[in-house]
Write a protein that holds these residues in place. Structure first.
Motif, PDB file in Angstrom:
ATOM      1  N   GLY A  95       0.681  -1.270  -0.149  1.00 36.06           N
ATOM      2  CA  GLY A  95       0.079   0.100   0.005  1.00 36.06           C
ATOM      3  C   GLY A  95       0.893   1.304   0.004  1.00 36.06           C
ATOM      4  O   GLY A  95       2.166   1.220  -0.195  1.00 36.06           O
ATOM      5  N   ALA A  96       0.212   2.332   0.314  1.00 34.19           N
ATOM      6  CA  ALA A  96       1.083   3.676   0.119  1.00 34.19           C
ATOM      7  C   ALA A  96       2.188   3.596   1.290  1.00 34.19           C
ATOM      8  O   ALA A  96       3.217   4.111   0.760  1.00 34.19           O
ATOM      9  CB  ALA A  96       0.123   4.768   0.756  1.00 34.19           C
ATOM     10  N   MET A  97       2.203   3.194   2.494  1.00 33.28           N
ATOM     11  CA  MET A  97       3.218   3.047   3.369  1.00 33.28           C
ATOM     12  C   MET A  97       4.165   1.957   3.090  1.00 33.28           C
ATOM     13  O   MET A  97       5.577   2.512   3.000  1.00 33.28           O
ATOM     14  CB  MET A  97       2.693   2.751   4.822  1.00 33.28           C
ATOM     15  N   GLY A  98       3.852   0.831   2.659  1.00 33.10           N
ATOM     16  CA  GLY A  98       4.972   0.043   2.145  1.00 33.10           C
ATOM     17  C   GLY A  98       5.617   0.476   0.787  1.00 33.10           C
ATOM     18  O   GLY A  98       6.670   0.360   0.744  1.00 33.10           O
ATOM     19  N   SER A  99       4.887   0.871  -0.142  1.00 32.71           N
ATOM     20  CA  SER A  99       5.522   1.534  -1.343  1.00 32.71           C
ATOM     21  C   SER A  99       6.338   2.655  -0.896  1.00 32.71           C
ATOM     22  O   SER A  99       7.615   2.880  -1.535  1.00 32.71           O
ATOM     23  CB  SER A  99       4.264   1.912  -2.334  1.00 32.71           C
ATOM     24  N   GLY A 100       6.076   3.527  -0.085  1.00 34.07           N
ATOM     25  CA  GLY A 100       6.986   4.519   0.220  1.00 34.07           C
ATOM     26  C   GLY A 100       8.002   4.277   0.769  1.00 34.07           C
ATOM     27  O   GLY A 100       9.328   4.734   0.745  1.00 34.07           O
ATOM     28  N   ILE A 101       7.949   3.219   1.921  1.00 32.45           N
ATOM     29  CA  ILE A 101       9.323   2.713   2.473  1.00 32.45           C
ATOM     30  C   ILE A 101      10.067   1.961   1.686  1.00 32.45           C
ATOM     31  O   ILE A 101      11.308   2.324   1.693  1.00 32.45           O
ATOM     32  CB  ILE A 101       8.789   1.859   3.842  1.00 32.45           C
ATOM     33  N   ALA A 102       9.279   1.256   0.632  1.00 32.49           N
ATOM     34  CA  ALA A 102      10.337   0.615  -0.473  1.00 32.49           C
ATOM     35  C   ALA A 102      11.269   1.675  -1.190  1.00 32.49           C
ATOM     36  O   ALA A 102      12.185   1.409  -1.809  1.00 32.49           O
ATOM     37  CB  ALA A 102       9.459  -0.114  -1.374  1.00 32.49           C
ATOM     38  N   GLN A 103      10.466   2.839  -1.574  1.00 27.54           N
ATOM     39  CA  GLN A 103      11.184   3.817  -2.515  1.00 27.54           C
ATOM     40  C   GLN A 103      12.300   4.447  -1.589  1.00 27.54           C
ATOM     41  O   GLN A 103      13.507   4.511  -2.373  1.00 27.54           O
ATOM     42  CB  GLN A 103      10.036   4.944  -2.747  1.00 27.54           C
ATOM     43  N   VAL A 104      12.177   4.870  -0.603  1.00 23.61           N
ATOM     44  CA  VAL A 104      13.332   5.514   0.319  1.00 23.61           C
ATOM     45  C   VAL A 104      14.547   4.416   0.590  1.00 23.61           C
ATOM     46  O   VAL A 104      15.556   4.746   0.598  1.00 23.61           O
ATOM     47  CB  VAL A 104      12.799   6.029   1.440  1.00 23.61           C
ATOM     48  N   ALA A 105      14.115   3.139   0.710  1.00 26.33           N
ATOM     49  CA  ALA A 105      15.061   2.197   0.931  1.00 26.33           C
ATOM     50  C   ALA A 105      15.982   1.835  -0.394  1.00 26.33           C
ATOM     51  O   ALA A 105      17.119   1.637  -0.247  1.00 26.33           O
ATOM     52  CB  ALA A 105      14.505   0.719   1.354  1.00 26.33           C
ATOM     53  N   ALA A 106      15.445   1.673  -1.611  1.00 23.90           N
ATOM     54  CA  ALA A 106      16.078   1.753  -2.923  1.00 23.90           C
ATOM     55  C   ALA A 106      17.014   2.888  -3.139  1.00 23.90           C
ATOM     56  O   ALA A 106      17.940   2.409  -3.891  1.00 23.90           O
ATOM     57  CB  ALA A 106      14.708   1.322  -3.861  1.00 23.90           C
ATOM     58  N   THR A 107      16.324   4.125  -2.941  1.00 23.99           N
ATOM     59  CA  THR A 107      17.096   5.169  -3.053  1.00 23.99           C
ATOM     60  C   THR A 107      18.306   5.368  -2.079  1.00 23.99           C
ATOM     61  O   THR A 107      19.262   5.885  -2.488  1.00 23.99           O
ATOM     62  CB  THR A 107      16.443   6.458  -3.159  1.00 23.99           C
ATOM     63  N   GLY A 108      18.171   4.548  -0.928  1.00 24.08           N
ATOM     64  CA  GLY A 108      19.377   4.516   0.158  1.00 24.08           C
ATOM     65  C   GLY A 108      20.330   3.308  -0.167  1.00 24.08           C
ATOM     66  O   GLY A 108      21.380   3.085   0.666  1.00 24.08           O
ATOM     67  N   GLY A 109      20.114   2.809  -1.498  1.00 24.95           N
ATOM     68  CA  GLY A 109      21.050   1.755  -1.751  1.00 24.95           C
ATOM     69  C   GLY A 109      20.821   0.309  -1.288  1.00 24.95           C
ATOM     70  O   GLY A 109      21.728  -0.655  -1.140  1.00 24.95           O
ATOM     71  N   ILE A 110      19.633   0.194  -0.932  1.00 23.62           N
ATOM     72  CA  ILE A 110      19.279  -1.087  -0.285  1.00 23.62           C
ATOM     73  C   ILE A 110      18.416  -1.967  -1.394  1.00 23.62           C
ATOM     74  O   ILE A 110      17.499  -1.440  -1.733  1.00 23.62           O
ATOM     75  CB  ILE A 110      18.553  -1.116   1.006  1.00 23.62           C
ATOM     76  N   ARG A 111      18.573  -3.236  -1.337  1.00 15.07           N
ATOM     77  CA  ARG A 111      17.799  -4.079  -2.148  1.00 15.07           C
ATOM     78  C   ARG A 111      16.413  -4.274  -1.447  1.00 15.07           C
ATOM     79  O   ARG A 111      16.477  -4.444  -0.229  1.00 15.07           O
ATOM     80  CB  ARG A 111      18.605  -5.499  -2.380  1.00 15.07           C
TER      81      ARG A 111
END
Length: 500
Positions: free
Chosen positions: A17-33
């Motif tokens: 959802g909105a929260m899960g997708s948002g967390i995924a976005q900032v994690a991916a831009t932080g260099g995390i798979r």
């Protein structure tokens, strides 16, 4: 346990959802798979595609390096089943706020991930200890509460359950920083820090509305202009949705065994029960036009002749400067005819008139605690001469916006700010977080102009204590009982931010 600063960290997210997708976005831009799983067929794939579209758009707009955007997109993956979470070093669940559902997710994850993998919940209010209670390895479970929209909101509350290890807590603090967030360490209590501390601002506004002191638009305008809040309490509630803020308010109040400081009002419940949810439904505390603009008028006007001369009760320098700037004359003695102006602290016009032996018919009280450069708030006692009131409104309306309210101890701004500050002091007293983290969290999580302890210091702990003491005495309501943290620092002349 993997070093969260190292390359190769893999994060699993349950819930697209909105929260899960948002967390995924900032994690991916932080260099995390990142691996996203959702029980709904195709939801994880859609989330990955939506994140990729957002990052691509940012790159095209020059807000992000194109190569970095492409690298972040490449780190995203959809997981078909829970078993695909096996390689994850950390898994964050972001599913519905249901204790049984969250426990079931954690139970399934425990059978999949490595023994030293960290499991975190993004719950906004459920106790982490309760979520972890049925798990086998409770030491690796903690809370990691992000705020919506995650890519915009920098705050992350990192919550320790009773058995969370120091290593797990430290790892999540580092992980949050790697995602570009600002973590604060928070004790495991209902509503945690922001959802608990954020109750004072709207609920005191609701109490003021309940007493028919002023309408929502007027209350909002006073808090925006007087203390620099980006949004008034009612426009904020309408924006977040009554279906969100009412249940949270009720949950926190009930979890605190009915503490009156956290109490809402029947009007809040009525909007929830009737589906008047705010902007999303077209009506909440405000009605909205087709463009989503609130139909409200916060200012008071008057066609009366502006008061030419006034009498001042007391020596408040702000009040004196206001009168002189307005062009009115200050009389040396009461002529029995002119308006009598006063600036009470924590009192209503009625109590002030009785205590000072003033003519309540001619008394007009002004709030000089907030910034008065844009707007002034004034009130009169029951039975006051409306011609006197209107002449004062007309005088100040020549250069400022005016909000005229019904009699209220502490006006509007004094009441709300004192309650925000007091609840912040109580959070410090009960150890929800360190004083500096309380202020940081409220600024970042709620966009407050100052944290609650900073607000207490800006007004002066002694003045906040006086406002609350008078409010409690005049209303008989323990809602206004001062925190011991505040009382002690006010008595000692110390900062509200001074640690124990």
């Amino acid at each position: 346990m993997r070093d969260m600063k190292a390359d190769g960290v893999t994060l699993g997210i349950i819930g697209a959802g909105a929260m899960g997708s948002g967390i995924a976005q900032v994690a991916a831009t932080g260099g995390i798979r990142v691996l996203i799983h959702d029980a709904r067929a195709g939801a994880a794939e859609k989330a990955c595609a939506a994140i990729a579209a957002r990052l691509t758009k940012r790159a095209e707009a020059g807000k992000m390096d194109r190569a970095e955007a492409e690298a972040a997109i490449a780190r995203l993956g959809a997981a078909e089943g829970m078993a695909d979470m096996a390689p994850c070093d950390v898994v964050i669940e972001a599913v519905i706020e249901d204790l049984a559902v969250k426990r079931a997710v954690f139970a399934e994850l425990e059978g999949v991930v490595a023994p030293d993998a960290i499991l975190a919940s993004n719950t906004s209010s459920l106790p982490i200890g309760a979520i972890a209670a049925s798990s086998t390895h409770r030491g690796r479970i903690a809370g990691m509460h992000f705020f919506n929209p995650v890519p915009v909101m920098k705050l992350v509350e990192v919550i320790r359950a009773p058995e969370t290890t120091d290593d797990v807590h430290a790892a999540l603090m580092i992980l949050a920083e790697r995602m570009g967030r600002t973590p604060v360490a928070v004790r495991d209590t209902p509503g945690f820090l922001v959802n608990f501390g954020g109750r004072a601002y709207p609920t005191e506004a609701l109490a003021i509305l309940h007493e028919r002191v002023a309408e929502p638009a007027a209350i909002d305008a006073v808090m925006r202009d007087g203390f620099g809040f980006r949004m008034g309490p009612f426009e904020l509630m309408d924006l977040t949705g009554i279906d969100v803020n009412y249940p949270v308010t009720r949950f926190v109040h009930e979890s605190a065994f009915g503490d009156p400081r956290l109490r809402s009002t029947p009007a809040h419940r009525y909007l929830f029960e009737t589906g008047s949810l705010g902007r999303k439904s077209g009506r909440g505390f405000f009605a909205y036009d087709a463009d989503g603009k609130a139909l409200a008028h916060p200012d008071s006007g008057s066609t009366a002749e502006p008061a030419a001369a006034v009498v001042l009760d007391g020596d408040d320098p702000v009040l004196r400067d206001l009168v002189l700037a307005s062009g009115a004359t200050i009389l040396d003695a009461d002529d029995g005819v002119a308006p009598v102006l006063a600036a009470p602290l924590g009192e209503d016009a009625t109590a002030h008139a009785v205590r000072r032996g003033l003519d309540a018919r001619r008394l007009v009280c002004l709030d000089t605690v907030p910034d008065t450069s844009v707007r002034v708030t004034l009130m009169t006692a029951p039975g006051a001469d409306p011609a006197i009131r209107d002449s004062v409104i007309a005088r100040f309306a020549m250069a400022r916006k005016v909000t005229a309210i019904q009699d209220s101890p502490g006006f509007i701004a004094q009441r709300i700010v004192a309650m925000v500050a007091n609840l912040g002091c109580e959070m410090a007293q009960t150890g929800l977080a360190a004083p500096e983290d309380i202020d940081l969290a409220m600024r970042l999580g709620l966009n407050y102009p100052k944290g609650p302890l900073e607000l207490a210091d800006a007004l002066g702990p002694d003045r906040v204590l006086e406002i609350l003491t008078r409010l409690q005495a005049l209303t008989g309501d323990d809602r206004y009982r001062p925190s011991q943290w505040l009382r002690r620092r006010a008595a000692l002349g110390r900062s509200a931010r001074m640690a124990a």
